[in-house]
Structures are given as C-alpha cells and as structure tokens.
Design a protein around this motif. Structure first.
Motif, PDB file in Angstrom:
ATOM      1  N   ILE A 525      28.196  64.350  13.508  1.00  0.00           N
ATOM      2  CA  ILE A 525      29.170  64.589  12.435  1.00  0.00           C
ATOM      3  C   ILE A 525      29.766  65.979  12.626  1.00  0.00           C
ATOM      4  CG2 ILE A 525      29.527  64.747   9.948  1.00  0.00           C
ATOM      5  CD1 ILE A 525      27.087  62.916   9.612  1.00  0.00           C
ATOM      6  N   TRP A 526      31.082  66.032  12.726  1.00  0.00           N
ATOM      7  CA  TRP A 526      31.801  67.301  12.897  1.00  0.00           C
ATOM      8  C   TRP A 526      32.705  67.442  11.673  1.00  0.00           C
ATOM      9  CZ3 TRP A 526      31.735  69.908  17.905  1.00  0.00           C
ATOM     10  CH2 TRP A 526      32.429  71.127  17.909  1.00  0.00           C
ATOM     11  N   ASN A 527      32.317  68.371  10.782  1.00  0.00           N
ATOM     12  CA  ASN A 527      32.956  68.454   9.465  1.00  0.00           C
ATOM     13  C   ASN A 527      32.846  67.073   8.798  1.00  0.00           C
ATOM     14  OD1 ASN A 527      33.578  71.191   9.751  1.00  0.00           O
ATOM     15  ND2 ASN A 527      35.462  70.723  10.855  1.00  0.00           N
ATOM     16  N   LYS A 528      33.982  66.402   8.548  1.00  0.00           N
ATOM     17  CA  LYS A 528      33.920  65.089   7.926  1.00  0.00           C
ATOM     18  C   LYS A 528      34.035  63.955   8.945  1.00  0.00           C
ATOM     19  CE  LYS A 528      36.078  66.825   3.692  1.00  0.00           C
ATOM     20  NZ  LYS A 528      37.255  66.706   2.789  1.00  0.00           N
ATOM     21  N   ALA A 529      34.283  64.323  10.203  1.00  0.00           N
ATOM     22  CA  ALA A 529      34.443  63.308  11.249  1.00  0.00           C
ATOM     23  C   ALA A 529      33.076  62.877  11.759  1.00  0.00           C
ATOM     24  CB  ALA A 529      35.292  63.869  12.388  1.00  0.00           C
ATOM     25  N   LYS A 530      32.826  61.572  11.711  1.00  0.00           N
ATOM     26  CA  LYS A 530      31.521  61.067  12.113  1.00  0.00           C
ATOM     27  C   LYS A 530      31.650  60.186  13.354  1.00  0.00           C
ATOM     28  CE  LYS A 530      29.285  57.810   9.770  1.00  0.00           C
ATOM     29  NZ  LYS A 530      28.455  57.149   8.741  1.00  0.00           N
ATOM     30  N   GLY A 531      30.944  60.604  14.419  1.00  0.00           N
ATOM     31  CA  GLY A 531      30.861  59.788  15.615  1.00  0.00           C
ATOM     32  C   GLY A 531      29.514  59.098  15.661  1.00  0.00           C
ATOM     33  N   GLU A 532      29.540  57.831  16.071  1.00  0.00           N
ATOM     34  CA  GLU A 532      28.311  57.036  16.131  1.00  0.00           C
ATOM     35  C   GLU A 532      28.084  56.551  17.558  1.00  0.00           C
ATOM     36  OE1 GLU A 532      28.024  54.903  11.852  1.00  0.00           O
ATOM     37  OE2 GLU A 532      29.681  54.229  13.118  1.00  0.00           O
ATOM     38  N   ASP A 533      26.800  56.429  17.889  1.00  0.00           N
ATOM     39  CA  ASP A 533      26.414  55.934  19.223  1.00  0.00           C
ATOM     40  C   ASP A 533      27.133  56.724  20.321  1.00  0.00           C
ATOM     41  OD1 ASP A 533      24.842  53.990  17.974  1.00  0.00           O
ATOM     42  OD2 ASP A 533      26.518  52.576  17.890  1.00  0.00           O
ATOM     43  N   VAL A 534      27.048  58.019  20.222  1.00  0.00           N
ATOM     44  CA  VAL A 534      27.700  58.897  21.194  1.00  0.00           C
ATOM     45  C   VAL A 534      26.792  59.046  22.407  1.00  0.00           C
ATOM     46  CG1 VAL A 534      28.647  61.196  21.610  1.00  0.00           C
ATOM     47  CG2 VAL A 534      28.889  60.143  19.355  1.00  0.00           C
TER      48      VAL A 534
END
Length: 802
Positions: A525-534
C-alpha cells in the motif's frame, strides 16, 4: 562571741557567733524597733548562697558588657559599612549597586555579617551577581579595628553570571592596579587599618542560578537549591570540599546540546590552581535517581591546548536517564521512545586536546535486562543484554579506532533477536553487521535518516542478514543493498518514505550477494494506492536498478518494467506500464486525484486500459521534480460515467440539467502527454448520453486550464425538447449539425472563464491532431503494436480540421 564585721555601719549585716548556740543579730540604728534574731544557717547553706550571689554578679557584669558591646557595634556599624563599601568600590572596575545594606551582629556570632539586599555587581550588560541577598560573614574582633577579614559568603535567591566578554571574565571585577591587593591575602599590619583580606573559607548557596559561558563553545545553567563549598577559596587557589544539590540545564559543549534538565546531588573535592592552571577532581560523586557517577582526574591548561586525565564510572544507570543526557536525536518521534534496564560502565579520557589534537577516549558499558518501547504500535523489545565498546584511537591516525556492539540476547513478540555490529576506523568508518531473529521495524530508525524514512510498526523475521564493508560516510540505499545479503519475511510493516505512507502487509524478500532482490508481497500500500500479489525482481548494479514487477491495482492488472539510474544521487525512474481493466474511480482516489480538482474520483467512473512510458526524476531528498516529469500514454476508458461536473452545468441552456449531472459515455479513446508541468490532451470526440462534443486542452499542475470545445448544439437543442432520458441512451454520433458552438475555457479550475471563439477552437484542433499522430507513432515503437484505435465511420467526418 565573735564579730566577723570589722566595722559597724548602717544597713550592714553582722555575724555573731555564740557558743554553744549561735544567734544572728541584725543591727538597726533605729533603736525604737526590736532586734530580730534568726536562727543561723549551716555552713553548706552559706556556701550555696555565696555561689548564687557570685553568679548573679557575673551575669550582671556580662549583661552590662554585652549592652556596652552592642552599643559600640551599633555606633560603629555605619562607619564600618561606609568604610568597607568605599574600599570595595574604589578597587572595582564597575559600579556596585544595591537596595539596602546593614551589619548583622547576632546571627553569625562570634562573627558578623554584612547583609546586602538586591545586589548588582559588574557591568550593566554583563553583571557578575544580580539580585538576591548576599551575606558577607567577617571576623568580628578585627572588624572593631576596621579590618575586614572575610571567611564566609552566603548567597541566596540570586543569579551569578560567569561569562567571558571582550577578553574579560565577569568575576574579574577589580582594577588592574588594585588586583593584587584585593585578591591576594593582604598583609594586615597593626599600623594600617585600610587593608582587608579575602580569605574565604566557605561559600553557601541557596536558591541561586549559576550561568556559565566561556564564549568558546561551552555554556550551561546550574540551578542550585542548596550548596556549600568549604576550604581554601581565594584569588589564586580554590581547594574545596563541595556538597551541592540542584539541576544542570541547557549545557552546550561543541556539538553537544543537552536535551533535558538533569537533577543531582554532588559531593567531592574540587581544586583549581590558578598559577598551575590546573583543575582536579577527587572522589567526585554525582547521584541522580537514575544513575550513580564517580569521577577522578585532572585537566591542565597549556598554551593553545589542554591535557586531560579523567576516569568516570557509573552504575545503576537507567537508560531513560542516560537518554535524557544525550543530544537531541534526529530520529523521528525520539521523545516517544522509552528505555529501561540497568547500565554500568566507564569512560577514560587521556591526552592533549586542541584544534589539531583530540584526547584518547575509551568507553565500555553493559546493559542488562534492557528494553525499548517503540512509539505507537511499534512494539516492545525486551530482555536485552547489550555490550558496547568505543575507542577513538590514539595518535594522529584513527585506524585503530572502533565501535562495537553485541546484542547477546533480546526478545520481540516472544521471538529471539541477536545481532553483532563492528565499525572500524572511525575517521573512515566501515560497518560489518549480522542479525538473526525477529527485528522490530522501528529499530531501523536508529540507522536511517528520519527526514526520509520513519518506520512505525511491524516485524522483519530474519532468517539471516549480513552486511559487510558498508561505508557509513557514503551510506545510501544503493550502498546498503549492494553490501547486503538477506532472507527475510515481512509482517505488517508500516513506514513513511519522503512523506508517503507505505505498508507491506506480508511477503518474502530475498537478496543475494550478486545484488538481485526477489520480492513476493501479499499487499503493498502506497498512500491510498493498494497493490496486491506484487512479485518481481530488482537487480542492483552500480548506480542502476533494473526492475520488473507485476501485480493487481484498483481492480486491474499492472505490469511494469524499467530502470532507476543515478541511484544515491539524483535518481531517475524510466518505466513502461501496461494496465488492464483498472477502475478510474479507485485510481483517482488512490492517488488523491493527482493533486487536481477538475475531474476527481467523485466525478469519473469506468474501466480503463493504459499503455504508457514515464520518466520520473527525483531530487537528492527523494521528492519528484514535477516540472521535469515526462509521460506518453494511450488511454481507453469503457462504460464511463461523469457525475456532478459543475463546469458542464453551465451548458444547461442546451441540455437537460439532469442529463448534465449524470453523463454516460460509450468510450473515451485518446492519448496524453505530460511535460514541463502540464498535461496535454489531443482532440477527441466523445459520444455521451447528454451531448456529443469534441474537446482538447492543456491542464497545468498549478490548476491553470485552456480547453477548446466544439458542441453539436443543434442536436443538443433538439434533444432538450424531448423528455429527460432516464435510460441514459447515447446520442447519435453526429459531429456536425445545423448549429455548432465553439467554446474556449480558460483561467483556473476554481475560476473558469468561457468565451466563444470558432477560429481559436479550429486552430487548436488542427495543432492537436498533429500531436496525436506523433504520440501514436512513439507508443507503437515502444510497445511493438498499434495502440491507436480507429474511430467508427460516423465519427470521422470532421471537416473543420481535416
């Protein structure tokens, strides 16, 4: 009968002795009164009466003498005070001021005291003593002959300033011609009553603050509750036993800045020999509720340098108290860290100190049963056994200097943590370290720049970590990675990087000795941006990092590959991005609408595919240089929706207001370019449920806008005659009609200006179509296939810019 009185006088007592029984006759010259005869006292009774009578007589004599002495003292007071003050003032460089002065004869008997109230001694801007009361205790009997011998000073409720100003100390009060007579013990002769002595045996301090500043980098404030210096105290020598309790505050010494006041009780002997220029500590002991310090040694002043020979040891040291003595740390939220345990150790200082030389300093300490409570949810590191050794080396070279720390034992969340750190050659420090176990993320704040990183909570479960040959003076993310090998797992790690909030929910990180890092993260999670299965890998080579990452974001799939150049200096990130099925509402919300208010997450919805090439340059602090950002992108938004776009409501004369507040559009296909702090949008035709229009424009990062718009007003007017279309069907794709309106929108997003200008709009469309073709060619070359899409046939008739 025996008569014991040799003569007979009136009112005299006569003793007669008769044998066998004595009688007492009282002579009375008045013969008309009877003679009283009393029974005589025994020899013991007579003896007691003699003693009592003698004592009464002596008491009367002493009272008379005392009254006479006090009368003489009172009579001499004004003369003595005037003489003392005139002598003192005559020998001083600056004026002596006070509110009241008197002689106190009783309190300090058999000495007397000169009581001075609200004394100010010294120059106006740099006083030596200011305010409070001063009792100058002098020997009493020499005072009668107007000879002043000071043997005690009592200072209360005052401020004492020992500062160096314009080549002179504030206590340097006497005129140069009078210094020797005033400071040295005077040779008092019987025939000269004008001389006086300053042989002070004792100084008492009460509720007094001592301010020290040598103007060479050392200053402090000492708040004394109660103190006593007793011994030889004169202009040449201070050799005194000290008893003192108070607090030390605001100490500054070279680069050191005291962060918190330090309360203490002090005992010991201090010697300052002015001629030998030497200070000596004997059996010095400083006791605080959190530490017990002992010190011995001496400091000798020599031309342009000092010689140190000091030994300081402590025990029962509370790490929280030791923390308060340390200078203010750059670690973020430093005051919120709590320490506990028991520390003991010693410091030795030996050798010359000057601009060119540093004394040899050795430190060794051990912390037992220690703990660190990190701020917020950072956790609690317990059961620490930590040994630290420091040696700054001897001689000109510091190659034999070192700092070593060994964490023999500790526990975090029930899991063990061990570590070892070695730093050799402190002039050019190189670090070797090994860590194994559960490492609190917050612990990394002790080793990183808090202006860039701030670890808040979470755990790194380290299978193994090792760093070798890390140059501390050139420390950077690049050098840290290049010199490390690691295998670890992350658990709910939260930290900030250049004011961006980052969270790693869980995952694995492997770093091998070749500089290849593999990552597999459940959530990033970068600020409000959420990456999954990175997942992906980063390869570190010199100043460059090649990376390739895949994951999910805002309901879509993201594939990125690129390179970071200039790592550790002014890095530049260049990357290609392929995004499929990303939700525009989530994307705008995650990135705070990219700091613009024209189209926000509250206005736009729809699934988007994006192909882009980005260049993001950073400054040395890790911040993006926004005016140097370059982006080339192709965007395809399907099943879009625009809601509550206030700017469109101004066209309600042509379109139903309800239709303008909720616009559905079939597809938005276009290219974008970002450079020089501006977003450029080439001309594009938009078919929607409210109206059909063509639009292009420029939108700057400081929210200045310039949009050109062509609207098929004839079609729109015809539609307005109909009822509101609750189904939100798309209008027929007609770009041209019997009425076309041309608008230029300018100003800022908060203050939009409208102007009808057909020529300006058509010219802008022609230039914009050229930009559109150039972007298409660039992106086709980068991605290897045509990312441009053909518009339906009915959209192609645009004679205004063909």
């Amino acid at each position: 009968m025996r008569l014991y009185s040799p003569t007979l006088n009136a009112n005299c007592i006569y003793f007669l002795h008769f044998e066998p029984e004595p009688l007492l006759f009282v002579n009375n010259m008045n013969h008309n009164e009877p003679i009283v005869v009393e029974k005589p006292a025994t020899p013991m009774t007579l003896q007691k009466k003699k003693v009592v009578n003698g004592l009464k007589i002596m008491l009367i004599i002493f009272l008379v003498m005392g009254i006479s002495f006090l009368a003489i003292m009172q009579w001499k007071s004004d003369v003595i005070v005037e003489k003392i003050m005139s002598q003192v003032q005559a020998q001083m460089e600056d004026s002596l001021r006070y509110d009241d002065i008197s002689l106190e004869w009783v309190r300090y008997f058999p000495s007397a005291a000169l009581r001075i109230e609200n004394l100010r001694m010294g120059a106006d801007k740099t006083p030596f003593i200011q305010g409070g009361n001063i009792d100058v205790v002098v020997k009493l009997f020499p005072l009668l002959s107007e000879k002043v011998i000071i043997n005690r000073l009592k200072i209360s409720d005052s401020h004492i300033y020992i500062t160096h100003h314009n080549g002179r100390w504030t206590y340097d009060l006497f005129k140069k011609t009078e210094k020797k007579a005033a400071i040295d013990k005077a040779d008092v002769s019987d025939g000269d009553s004008s001389k006086w002595e300053t042989l002070v045996r004792q100084i008492n301090l009460e509720n007094t603050i001592l301010h020290y500043n040598d103007r060479e980098g050392v200053s402090f404030s000492l708040d004394v509750n109660d103190g006593k210096l007793e011994g030889d105290i004169n202009g040449k020598l201070l050799d005194a036993d000290i008893e003192l309790n108070g607090s030390l505050d605001s100490m500054v010494m070279d680069d050191y800045r005291q962060s918190d006041p330090f309360a203490f009780e002090l005992t010991g002997n201090f010697k300052y020999d002015r001629e030998k220029k030497m200070q000596e500590l004997k059996n010095f002991r400083v006791v605080n509720k959190g530490i017990d310090l002992e010190g011995n040694g001496f400091i000798r002043n020599e031309p342009n340098q000092k010689w140190y020979d000091l030994h300081i040891a402590w025990k029962d040291g509370d790490p929280q108290v030791i923390k308060s003595l340390l200078p203010v740390q750059k670690i973020k939220n430093w005051t919120a860290y709590s320490f506990s345990g028991n520390s003991e150790g010693q410091i030795e200082v030996n050798g010359y100190s000057s601009k060119e030389k540093k004394p040899h300093i050795k430190l060794s300490t051990e912390l037992k049963d220690g703990s660190i409570k990190f701020p917020g949810e950072g956790g609690h590191l317990k059961s620490m056994v930590l040994n630290v050794a420091y040696d700054n080396g001897q001689g000109k070279t510091k190659t034999n200097s070192y700092m070593r720390a060994n964490l023999r034992n500790s526990s975090f969340h029930g899991n063990k943590l061990q570590g070892d750190l070695r730093m050799e050659n402190l002039d050019k420090p190189v670090v070797d370290a090994e860590v194994k176990g559960s490492l609190p993320a917050s612990l990394l704040n002790f080793f990183t720049d808090s202006s860039v990183y701030n670890f808040k909570e979470g755990i790194f479960d380290i299978d193994h970590y090792k760093v070798t040959g890390l140059d501390v003076k050139s420390f950077s993310t690049k050098t840290f990675i290049a010199n490390s090998i690691a295998k670890l797992q992350t658990e709910d790690v939260k930290f900030s990087y250049n004011k961006d909030e980052i969270e790693i929910i869980g995952g694995n990180i492997d770093l091998d000795e070749a500089g290849k890092m593999k990552v597999d993260l459940e959530e990033l999670i970068w600020n409000k941006a959420k990456g999954e299965d990175v997942d992906g890998e980063l390869i570190f080579a010199g100043d460059n990092v090649d990376f390739q990452l895949k994951g999910k974001h805002s309901q879509g799939d993201v594939d990125a590959k690129g390179v970071v150049t200039g790592l550790g200096k002014n890095p530049v990130l260049t990357a290609e991005w392929k995004v499929k099925g990303i939700e525009m509402h989530d994307l705008l919300a995650a990135f705070s609408n990219f700091d613009q208010t024209f189209i926000t997450s509250e206005n736009l919805k729809g699934k988007a595919d994006v192909w882009s090439v980005t260049t993001l340059p950073y400054d040395v602090d890790g911040n993006i240089r926004m005016n140097d950002v370059v982006v080339r992108a192709a965007i395809d938004i399907k099943d879009g929706q625009l809601q509550d776009m206030k700017i469109l409501e101004d066209f309600s004369k042509y379109v139903h207001l309800d239709d303008l507040r909720d616009i559905r559009f079939n597809q938005f296909r276009n290219y974008l370019k970002i450079e020089q702090g501006k977003v450029f949008m080439p001309v594009v035709f938009i078919q929607s449920s409210a109206l059909n229009l063509s639009i292009n424009g420029v939108h700057s990062f400081n929210q200045e806008i310039l949009y050109n718009m062509k609207m098929n007003a004839g079609q729109a007017a015809a539609n307005k005659l109909k009822k509101v279309d609750v189904v939100k069907r798309f209008k027929q794709a007609r770009k041209s009609g019997w009425i076309n309106l041309y608008y230029v929108l300018s100003g800022t997003t908060s203050d939009v200006k409208y102007e009808q200008d057909q020529k300006q709009v058509i010219t802008a469309f022609e230039q914009s179509s050229q930009m559109k073709e150039a972007l298409r060619n660039y992106l086709v070359d980068r991605f290897g296939h045509d990312v441009y899409w053909l518009e339906p046939n009915e959209w192609e008739d645009i004679p205004e810019y063909k």
